[in-house]
Design an enzyme around this catalytic site. Structure first.
Site, PDB file in Angstrom:
ATOM      1  N   SER A 112      33.533  48.349  25.024  1.00 53.88           N
ATOM      2  CA  SER A 112      33.675  47.191  26.077  1.00 53.88           C
ATOM      3  C   SER A 112      34.693  47.877  27.017  1.00 53.88           C
ATOM      4  CB  SER A 112      34.166  45.948  25.433  1.00 53.88           C
ATOM      5  OG  SER A 112      34.150  45.172  26.240  1.00 53.88           O
ATOM      6  N   HIS A 113      35.713  47.074  27.145  1.00 57.61           N
ATOM      7  CA  HIS A 113      36.787  47.206  28.480  1.00 57.61           C
ATOM      8  C   HIS A 113      37.757  48.386  27.824  1.00 57.61           C
ATOM      9  CE1 HIS A 113      37.866  44.082  25.687  1.00 57.61           C
ATOM     10  NE2 HIS A 113      38.904  44.467  25.744  1.00 57.61           N
ATOM     11  N   ASP A 276      32.761  45.381  33.341  1.00 56.86           N
ATOM     12  CA  ASP A 276      33.558  46.173  32.772  1.00 56.86           C
ATOM     13  C   ASP A 276      32.736  47.321  32.065  1.00 56.86           C
ATOM     14  OD1 ASP A 276      31.987  44.688  30.933  1.00 56.86           O
ATOM     15  OD2 ASP A 276      33.359  44.856  29.167  1.00 56.86           O
ATOM     16  N   ASP A 278      31.117  47.943  29.340  1.00 54.06           N
ATOM     17  CA  ASP A 278      29.712  47.789  29.013  1.00 54.06           C
ATOM     18  C   ASP A 278      28.644  46.774  29.814  1.00 54.06           C
ATOM     19  OD1 ASP A 278      30.999  45.997  27.787  1.00 54.06           O
ATOM     20  OD2 ASP A 278      29.908  45.701  26.171  1.00 54.06           O
ATOM     21  N   ASP A 280      29.249  43.624  30.256  1.00 53.70           N
ATOM     22  CA  ASP A 280      29.177  42.122  29.652  1.00 53.70           C
ATOM     23  C   ASP A 280      30.289  41.226  30.410  1.00 53.70           C
ATOM     24  OD1 ASP A 280      31.286  43.275  28.177  1.00 53.70           O
ATOM     25  OD2 ASP A 280      30.131  42.455  26.354  1.00 53.70           O
ATOM     26  N   ARG A 281      31.128  41.603  31.120  1.00 55.51           N
ATOM     27  CA  ARG A 281      32.311  40.880  31.439  1.00 55.51           C
ATOM     28  C   ARG A 281      32.030  40.944  33.067  1.00 55.51           C
ATOM     29  NH1 ARG A 281      37.990  41.533  28.595  1.00 55.51           N
ATOM     30  NH2 ARG A 281      37.182  41.219  26.387  1.00 55.51           N
ATOM     31  N   LYS A 375      27.006  37.910  26.834  1.00 54.94           N
ATOM     32  CA  LYS A 375      27.692  37.916  28.128  1.00 54.94           C
ATOM     33  C   LYS A 375      27.278  38.678  28.920  1.00 54.94           C
ATOM     34  CE  LYS A 375      32.185  39.502  26.831  1.00 54.94           C
ATOM     35  NZ  LYS A 375      32.833  39.294  25.364  1.00 54.94           N
TER      36      LYS A 375
HETATM   37  C1  G1P Z   1      38.435  39.945  23.135  1.00 56.65           C
HETATM   38  C2  G1P Z   1      38.632  38.567  23.810  1.00 56.65           C
HETATM   39  C3  G1P Z   1      37.066  37.957  23.501  1.00 56.65           C
HETATM   40  C4  G1P Z   1      35.993  38.600  23.790  1.00 56.65           C
HETATM   41  C5  G1P Z   1      36.019  39.925  23.136  1.00 56.65           C
HETATM   42  C6  G1P Z   1      34.975  40.785  23.217  1.00 56.65           C
HETATM   43  O1  G1P Z   1      38.653  39.493  21.993  1.00 56.65           O
HETATM   44  O2  G1P Z   1      39.432  37.716  23.944  1.00 56.65           O
HETATM   45  O3  G1P Z   1      37.220  36.420  24.246  1.00 56.65           O
HETATM   46  O4  G1P Z   1      34.804  37.972  23.102  1.00 56.65           O
HETATM   47  O5  G1P Z   1      37.253  40.659  23.488  1.00 56.65           O
HETATM   48  O6  G1P Z   1      34.806  41.015  24.571  1.00 56.65           O
HETATM   49  P1  G1P Z   1      40.131  39.746  21.246  1.00 56.65           P
HETATM   50  O7  G1P Z   1      40.843  41.048  21.626  1.00 56.65           O
HETATM   51  O8  G1P Z   1      40.918  38.411  21.964  1.00 56.65           O
HETATM   52  O9  G1P Z   1      40.022  39.281  19.846  1.00 56.65           O
HETATM   53 ZN    ZN Z   2      32.308  44.292  27.496  1.00 51.56          ZN
END
Ligand code: G1P
Ligand code: ZN
Length: 538
Positions: A112-113, A276, A278, A280-281, A375
């Protein structure tokens, strides 16, 4: 030839909030990725001859693991693999492909990010046939299998050419390389009024989309600059790079600061957005106004009927617990339910499948709907564009009118990253130990640890975050991240509701200053983590 390879279990292959995420170096250990992929397959039943979707966000190590996954899918008996060209698929696009082609499931390679590159992070996630992240029942089974694994199955065929669209085969399995963008772009055209958005661009509307050198570049080029006719240059950092250009592909005010600064400058375009690693954000910024993800969820829900895909109205709204209650007020006015779920998109799946919720969101820059089971960053951008095109007002005017009508939920999140894991656990435990004594002090009316009873399947998920409730929409939430790969990350979420429009113009850090200090003191953040101030404020 398919072969059985002896292996030994690795500790810690426990999927977190969103799949298994570890440093690239961890994934590069011999058998590490293979063990986890075999554990996924061993947790599933009935996929012989069926279709598996494969794709990733293009980060470092994506090309190697995609080939491994293809070889293992063939050896384990899948009938077909659909893989995005170049091994690429954004997370929401993968979700769409799984649903559209009725695949058995999909494997998405992404962290992801999180940062990429050889020193960065990598991740593997399994999504089920509804297109959504595997529920805990499956992720628990994957972990259990990973702990006792002794062999995995793989073919020793050469790499598949993933740069040419079309079909090839690996043993008896078909490998079909698909355009990663086409199906997704088609879906977006079903949901949104592309003519209206194109007309808005033609009349001089200006936008900047920052793809952060990550997966949404090709999607944004094709949809925004291609189909919607936005001027070339609207999309910046649009070429995916294995290390995201050395940046964190996290669309927040810290990592997308350049976009934020542009949007606050005198010659800001009308609309700014980012996504981000991948895809989804989303980050949404109007000229002169940042829209928090919690507010964006509420505004999108309140205006969704303006887009053709949602013209019939919403069945319900769902938000994760730490997300502000701004969406609850919209649901109340629409006469629909607002569900409060634990953090993580997987908890929305049942509500979407049961048609109890149409739009969902998280404070962490995630918004989406029942069009997929993830998302979706570009979806949020396109819904905003559709709303702007129909309403013909500026973002700032739309947001301020919303606050005037519903009230404003001042909101901030403070993150303390990579702190000592034991200290972080002690901090949470010390709050838990005081649930009986905190109410009645500092204006606290209730204190608990959030738990969720899924209204669809009756499953219970507990220990999802400490809530200190002060009444009238004011609260402080403490939670430990489930996606970090080093130490622990403490998240502190702070919210206060303000009904009075004359008090809507404050900086959230100012409006929430007393609660921020209180949170620090009540949880003894410095004593437990050694940190005086947060690393990231969003
Ligand atoms: C974080 C975000 C959460 C999101 C997840 C995946 O998780 O807070 O809302 O679904 O990344 O993108 P966390 O690191 O808080 O467990
Ligand atoms: Zn992501």
């Amino acid at each position: 030839m398919s072969k059985v390879v002896p292996t030994q279990a690795f500790d810690g292959q426990k999927p977190g909030t969103s799949g298994l995420r570890k440093k690239v170096k961890v994934f590069q250990q011999t058998h590490y990725a293979e063990n986890f992929i075999q554990s996924i397959f061993d947790s599933l039943d009935g996929f012989a001859g069926k279709t598996l979707v494969l794709g990733g966000d293009g980060r470092y190590y994506n090309p190697e693991v995609i080939q491994t996954a293809i070889r293992m899918a063939a050896a384990n008996g899948f009938g077909r693999v659909l893989v995005g060209r170049g091994g690429l698929l954004s997370t929401p696009a993968a979700s769409n492909v799984i649903r559209k082609y009725q695949a058995f499931g999909g494997i998405i390679l992404s962290a992801s990010h999180n940062q990429g590159g050889p020193e960065g992070d990598f991740g593997i996630k399994y999504n089920t046939g509804n297109g959504g992240p595997a529920p805990e029942r499956i992720t628990d089974a994957i972990f259990a299998h990973s702990q006792k694994i002794t062999t995995y199955r793989i073919t020793d065929t050469p790499d598949v050419d993933l740069n040419t669209l079309g079909k090839t085969s690996v043993e008896s399995m078909t490998v079909e390389v698909i355009d990663p963008v086409a199906d997704y772009a088609e879906l977006m055209q079903q949901l949104f009024d592309f003519d209206a958005i194109r007309a808005m661009f033609q009349s001089g509307f200006r936008m900047r989309f920052d793809a952060m050198h990550a997966i949404t570049g090709p999607y944004a080029h094709a949809i925004l600059e291609g189909l919607l006719g936005a001027p070339a240059g609207t999309v910046v950092n649009g070429t995916p790079l294995p290390d995201f250009g050395g940046h964190h592909p996290d669309p927040n005010l810290v990592h997308a600061k350049e976009l934020y600064d542009l949007m606050m400058s005198p010659d800001a375009p009308d609309f700014g957005a980012a996504s981000d690693g991948d895809g989804d954000r989303n980050l949404i910024i109007g000229r002169n106004i940042f829209v928090t993800p919690s507010d964006s969820l509420a505004l999108l829900a309140a205006n969704a009927h303006l887009a053709k895909g949602y013209a019939k109205g919403l069945a319900g709204i769902a938000r994760s617990m730490p997300t502000s209650a701004a969406a609850d007020r919209v649901a109340e006015r629409l006469g629909i339910k607002c569900f409060e779920t634990p953090t993580g998109w997987k908890f929305f799946g049942n509500l979407l499948d049961a048609n109890m919720a149409t739009i969902c969101g998280e404070e962490s820059a995630g918004t989406g709907s029942n069009h997929v089971r993830e998302k979706d960053g570009l979806w949020a951008v396109l819904l905003w564009l559709n709303i702007l095109a129909v309403r013909g007002e500026s973002m700032e005017a739309i947001v301020k009118a919303h606050w005037a009508s519903y009230g404003r939920n001042y909101y901030t999140r403070h993150d303390y990253e990579e702190v000592d894991a034991d200290g972080a656990k002690r901090l949470i435990q010390s709050l838990r130990d005081r649930f009986a004594t905190l109410p009645g002090t500092h204006g606290i009316v209730a204190a608990d640890d959030f738990s969720y009873l899924d209204p669809v399947d009756g499953s219970l998920t507990d220990s999802q975050g400490i809530r200190l409730m002060f009444g009238e929409g004011t609260r402080i939430v403490f939670r430990l991240s489930g996606t970090g790969t080093a130490g622990a990350t403490l998240r502190v979420y702070i919210e206060r509701y303000e009904a009075e429009p004359s008090r809507h113009g404050l900086d959230p850090q100012v409006a929430l200053a007393d609660l921020i200090t209180l949170a620090r003191n009540i949880a003894s953040i410095q004593a437990h983590t050694g940190r005086v101030s947060p690393d990231v404020i969003t």
